[in-house]
Design a protein around this motif. Sequence first.
Motif, PDB file in Angstrom:
ATOM      1  N   TYR A 126      11.795 -17.278 -14.204  1.00 12.64           N
ATOM      2  CA  TYR A 126      11.017 -17.800 -13.026  1.00 12.64           C
ATOM      3  C   TYR A 126       9.530 -17.993 -13.535  1.00 12.64           C
ATOM      4  CZ  TYR A 126      14.929 -15.061 -11.437  1.00 12.64           C
ATOM      5  OH  TYR A 126      16.124 -14.624 -11.133  1.00 12.64           O
ATOM      6  N   GLY A 127       9.202 -18.800 -12.762  1.00 16.27           N
ATOM      7  CA  GLY A 127       7.573 -19.134 -12.966  1.00 16.27           C
ATOM      8  C   GLY A 127       6.884 -19.415 -11.238  1.00 16.27           C
ATOM      9  N   PRO A 128       5.719 -19.449 -11.391  1.00 20.14           N
ATOM     10  CA  PRO A 128       5.182 -19.767 -10.027  1.00 20.14           C
ATOM     11  C   PRO A 128       5.292 -21.563  -9.783  1.00 20.14           C
ATOM     12  CG  PRO A 128       3.499 -18.601 -11.432  1.00 20.14           C
ATOM     13  CD  PRO A 128       4.627 -18.920 -12.091  1.00 20.14           C
ATOM     14  N   GLY A 129       5.476 -21.810  -8.537  1.00 18.65           N
ATOM     15  CA  GLY A 129       5.516 -23.315  -8.111  1.00 18.65           C
ATOM     16  C   GLY A 129       4.016 -24.138  -8.367  1.00 18.65           C
ATOM     17  N   GLU A 130       4.131 -25.236  -7.900  1.00 14.79           N
ATOM     18  CA  GLU A 130       2.662 -25.937  -7.939  1.00 14.79           C
ATOM     19  C   GLU A 130       1.901 -25.258  -7.132  1.00 14.79           C
ATOM     20  OE1 GLU A 130       1.080 -30.332  -7.519  1.00 14.79           O
ATOM     21  OE2 GLU A 130       3.243 -30.104  -7.584  1.00 14.79           O
ATOM     22  N   GLY A 131       0.713 -24.857  -7.438  1.00 14.59           N
ATOM     23  CA  GLY A 131      -0.336 -24.398  -6.668  1.00 14.59           C
ATOM     24  C   GLY A 131      -0.095 -22.967  -6.349  1.00 14.59           C
ATOM     25  N   GLU A 132       0.869 -22.093  -6.969  1.00 22.59           N
ATOM     26  CA  GLU A 132       1.100 -20.752  -6.591  1.00 22.59           C
ATOM     27  C   GLU A 132       0.642 -19.651  -7.720  1.00 22.59           C
ATOM     28  OE1 GLU A 132       5.310 -19.763  -4.434  1.00 22.59           O
ATOM     29  OE2 GLU A 132       5.530 -20.240  -6.574  1.00 22.59           O
ATOM     30  N   THR A 133       0.245 -18.843  -7.420  1.00 20.36           N
ATOM     31  CA  THR A 133      -0.067 -17.575  -8.393  1.00 20.36           C
ATOM     32  C   THR A 133       1.298 -16.909  -8.422  1.00 20.36           C
ATOM     33  OG1 THR A 133      -0.701 -16.078  -6.759  1.00 20.36           O
ATOM     34  CG2 THR A 133      -2.396 -17.304  -7.611  1.00 20.36           C
ATOM     35  N   GLU A 134       1.390 -16.020  -9.642  1.00 19.40           N
ATOM     36  CA  GLU A 134       2.635 -14.968  -9.883  1.00 19.40           C
ATOM     37  C   GLU A 134       2.674 -14.283  -8.546  1.00 19.40           C
ATOM     38  OE1 GLU A 134       1.690 -11.901 -12.932  1.00 19.40           O
ATOM     39  OE2 GLU A 134       0.377 -13.389 -13.535  1.00 19.40           O
ATOM     40  N   ALA A 135       1.530 -13.792  -8.201  1.00 21.26           N
ATOM     41  CA  ALA A 135       1.684 -12.865  -6.933  1.00 21.26           C
ATOM     42  C   ALA A 135       2.282 -13.726  -5.463  1.00 21.26           C
ATOM     43  CB  ALA A 135       0.261 -12.497  -6.454  1.00 21.26           C
ATOM     44  N   ASP A 136       1.822 -15.034  -5.359  1.00 16.12           N
ATOM     45  CA  ASP A 136       2.694 -15.855  -4.507  1.00 16.12           C
ATOM     46  C   ASP A 136       4.092 -15.900  -4.743  1.00 16.12           C
ATOM     47  OD1 ASP A 136       0.191 -16.335  -3.518  1.00 16.12           O
ATOM     48  OD2 ASP A 136      -0.006 -18.271  -4.460  1.00 16.12           O
ATOM     49  N   MET A 137       4.481 -16.231  -6.072  1.00 22.89           N
ATOM     50  CA  MET A 137       5.799 -16.096  -6.376  1.00 22.89           C
ATOM     51  C   MET A 137       6.549 -14.984  -6.161  1.00 22.89           C
ATOM     52  SD  MET A 137       7.685 -16.768 -10.437  1.00 22.89           S
ATOM     53  CE  MET A 137       6.800 -15.315 -10.818  1.00 22.89           C
ATOM     54  N   ALA A 138       5.936 -13.749  -6.314  1.00 22.76           N
ATOM     55  CA  ALA A 138       6.658 -12.441  -5.933  1.00 22.76           C
ATOM     56  C   ALA A 138       6.785 -12.344  -4.379  1.00 22.76           C
ATOM     57  CB  ALA A 138       5.853 -11.312  -6.564  1.00 22.76           C
ATOM     58  N   ARG A 139       5.828 -12.825  -3.528  1.00 25.37           N
ATOM     59  CA  ARG A 139       6.086 -12.802  -2.156  1.00 25.37           C
ATOM     60  C   ARG A 139       6.891 -13.800  -1.597  1.00 25.37           C
ATOM     61  NH1 ARG A 139       0.311 -10.980  -2.636  1.00 25.37           N
ATOM     62  NH2 ARG A 139      -0.436 -13.042  -3.173  1.00 25.37           N
ATOM     63  N   ARG A 140       7.088 -14.888  -2.380  1.00 18.76           N
ATOM     64  CA  ARG A 140       8.235 -16.024  -2.158  1.00 18.76           C
ATOM     65  C   ARG A 140       9.506 -15.441  -2.247  1.00 18.76           C
ATOM     66  NH1 ARG A 140      10.240 -19.517  -5.408  1.00 18.76           N
ATOM     67  NH2 ARG A 140       8.144 -19.550  -6.748  1.00 18.76           N
ATOM     68  N   HIS A 141       9.553 -14.962  -3.316  1.00 12.12           N
ATOM     69  CA  HIS A 141      11.116 -14.327  -3.706  1.00 12.12           C
ATOM     70  C   HIS A 141      11.158 -13.142  -2.633  1.00 12.12           C
ATOM     71  CE1 HIS A 141      10.855 -15.078  -8.227  1.00 12.12           C
ATOM     72  NE2 HIS A 141      11.187 -16.220  -7.344  1.00 12.12           N
ATOM     73  N   THR A 142      10.351 -12.290  -2.356  1.00 20.20           N
ATOM     74  CA  THR A 142      10.579 -11.265  -1.165  1.00 20.20           C
ATOM     75  C   THR A 142      10.806 -11.735   0.165  1.00 20.20           C
ATOM     76  OG1 THR A 142       9.000  -9.680  -2.139  1.00 20.20           O
ATOM     77  CG2 THR A 142       9.308  -9.313   0.050  1.00 20.20           C
ATOM     78  N   GLU A 143      10.458 -12.986   0.586  1.00 22.67           N
ATOM     79  CA  GLU A 143      10.487 -13.588   1.779  1.00 22.67           C
ATOM     80  C   GLU A 143      12.059 -14.016   1.997  1.00 22.67           C
ATOM     81  OE1 GLU A 143       7.547 -16.124   2.882  1.00 22.67           O
ATOM     82  OE2 GLU A 143       5.983 -14.628   3.183  1.00 22.67           O
ATOM     83  N   VAL A 144      12.564 -14.605   0.823  1.00 20.51           N
ATOM     84  CA  VAL A 144      13.924 -15.003   0.741  1.00 20.51           C
ATOM     85  C   VAL A 144      14.698 -13.637   0.715  1.00 20.51           C
ATOM     86  CG1 VAL A 144      15.545 -15.865  -0.714  1.00 20.51           C
ATOM     87  CG2 VAL A 144      13.334 -16.980  -0.601  1.00 20.51           C
ATOM     88  N   LEU A 145      14.349 -12.841   0.092  1.00 18.67           N
ATOM     89  CA  LEU A 145      15.196 -11.482   0.074  1.00 18.67           C
ATOM     90  C   LEU A 145      15.348 -10.970   1.627  1.00 18.67           C
ATOM     91  CD1 LEU A 145      16.733  -9.112  -1.123  1.00 18.67           C
ATOM     92  CD2 LEU A 145      14.439  -7.980  -1.442  1.00 18.67           C
ATOM     93  N   LEU A 146      14.249 -10.784   2.241  1.00 15.58           N
ATOM     94  CA  LEU A 146      14.422 -10.332   3.607  1.00 15.58           C
ATOM     95  C   LEU A 146      15.188 -10.992   4.557  1.00 15.58           C
ATOM     96  CD1 LEU A 146      10.714  -9.093   3.941  1.00 15.58           C
ATOM     97  CD2 LEU A 146      12.416  -7.886   3.360  1.00 15.58           C
ATOM     98  N   ASP A 147      15.085 -12.348   4.218  1.00 14.44           N
ATOM     99  CA  ASP A 147      15.657 -13.451   5.081  1.00 14.44           C
ATOM    100  C   ASP A 147      17.400 -13.243   4.956  1.00 14.44           C
ATOM    101  OD1 ASP A 147      15.959 -15.484   7.000  1.00 14.44           O
ATOM    102  OD2 ASP A 147      16.644 -16.862   5.614  1.00 14.44           O
ATOM    103  N   VAL A 148      17.787 -13.182   3.605  1.00 14.55           N
ATOM    104  CA  VAL A 148      19.225 -13.117   3.305  1.00 14.55           C
ATOM    105  C   VAL A 148      19.908 -11.819   3.721  1.00 14.55           C
ATOM    106  CG1 VAL A 148      19.122 -14.856   1.789  1.00 14.55           C
ATOM    107  CG2 VAL A 148      18.887 -12.467   0.876  1.00 14.55           C
ATOM    108  N   LEU A 149      18.848 -10.582   3.690  1.00 17.13           N
ATOM    109  CA  LEU A 149      19.448  -9.362   4.271  1.00 17.13           C
ATOM    110  C   LEU A 149      19.812  -9.106   5.549  1.00 17.13           C
ATOM    111  CD1 LEU A 149      17.138  -6.868   1.882  1.00 17.13           C
ATOM    112  CD2 LEU A 149      19.604  -7.451   1.539  1.00 17.13           C
ATOM    113  N   LYS A 150      19.270 -10.054   6.313  1.00 19.51           N
ATOM    114  CA  LYS A 150      19.629 -10.165   7.711  1.00 19.51           C
ATOM    115  C   LYS A 150      21.127 -10.271   8.119  1.00 19.51           C
ATOM    116  CE  LYS A 150      15.336 -12.263   9.213  1.00 19.51           C
ATOM    117  NZ  LYS A 150      14.697 -13.771   9.834  1.00 19.51           N
ATOM    118  N   GLY A 151      21.834 -10.861   6.933  1.00 24.50           N
ATOM    119  CA  GLY A 151      23.368 -11.067   7.243  1.00 24.50           C
ATOM    120  C   GLY A 151      23.700 -12.270   7.910  1.00 24.50           C
ATOM    121  N   GLU A 152      22.893 -13.193   7.971  1.00 23.09           N
ATOM    122  CA  GLU A 152      23.132 -14.373   8.788  1.00 23.09           C
ATOM    123  C   GLU A 152      23.642 -15.381   7.703  1.00 23.09           C
ATOM    124  OE1 GLU A 152      19.740 -15.307  10.601  1.00 23.09           O
ATOM    125  OE2 GLU A 152      19.791 -13.550  12.107  1.00 23.09           O
ATOM    126  N   GLY A 153      24.535 -16.200   8.224  1.00 20.09           N
ATOM    127  CA  GLY A 153      25.303 -17.245   7.307  1.00 20.09           C
ATOM    128  C   GLY A 153      23.928 -18.179   7.234  1.00 20.09           C
TER     129      GLY A 153
END
Length: 339
Positions: A126-153
């Motif tokens: 893993y690595g930060p995207g363009e213009g991202e910090t490692e903290a931004d990357m962690a928050r991006r991963h988190t937002e994806v996690l929260l979205d898929v945990l909703k259980g929607e297709g």
Amino acid sequence: MKKIGFLSFGHWTPSPHSQVRTASDALLQSIDLAVAAEELGADGAYFRVHHFARQLASPFPLLAAIGARTSRIEIGTGVIDMRYENPLYFAEDAGAADLISEGRLQLGISRGSPEQVVDGWRYFGYGPGEGETEADMARRHTEVLLDVLKGEGFAQPSPRPMFANPPGLLRLEPHSEGLRDRIWWGAASNGTARWAAGLGMNLMSSTLKEDESGQPFHVQQADQIREFRAAWAEAGHAHAPRVSVSRSLFPLVTDEDRAYFGTGRDESDQVGQIDNMRAIFGRTYAAEPDALVEQLREDEAIAEADTLLLTVPNQLGVDYNAHVLESVLTHVAPALGWR
């Protein structure tokens, strides 16, 4: 009433002075301590996650094993570093562990803390995207996690699947209903606490935070909790949030307790630098039960929180740590109205 659990960093070392000398010891004793904590009437068994270190690292096999050995106690992490995580694999592993425990997971996640190696998340791919910090990357991963945990297709099914699919887009399996509401963010600052509230995550506040006002640690932590709750109300979430704080807390009731912790160590907050952040570290509480109760009455953040996690010296072994938990539950919690 206040939920009381333990938080273990899961250290192990081959030193003859340690009761936890191998990774196997750390894992198996973690399970045994969770079982003992449940038998004592504690409410939670939480575990720190560190990579490249002689500490607990891969949480979900451990959480699943504890879930299979217990029936009531909450099982959680404090915290998983989201810089290292594939959020989809995380969701699958967490869903399985939560189903094994019948819905008792309480997963603390965060941007993470300083690690043993430089940019360790890069070794995980893993690595930060363009213009991202490692903290931004962690928050991006988190937002994806929260979205898929909703259980929607969200995934397009194959026209030639190996097995018959349900209609529509596919979700990750196994899905555990309600796990999305049991994700906690380990916030070091007031700003990240407000961010977590906006996304509907519970707040996990540790024994350190960013020194934002120069006030005592417990006062700053209480302010953080109040800001979190205000942001939660503003976001309009349908359910009430939970808040935990961690403390190093040792009632001195035996000669062994006094030998370990009654040494007159510095009982004041400490300030230092961590990841280019001026951080304030909370004190250790160690005193005879009556004195300890009076000290804890002054802790504003404990009063604000609904959950208290006791950091345990896991290398002293299961029996001693069970004794510490029992001492708190017996000598401290009732006097403070927590039980």
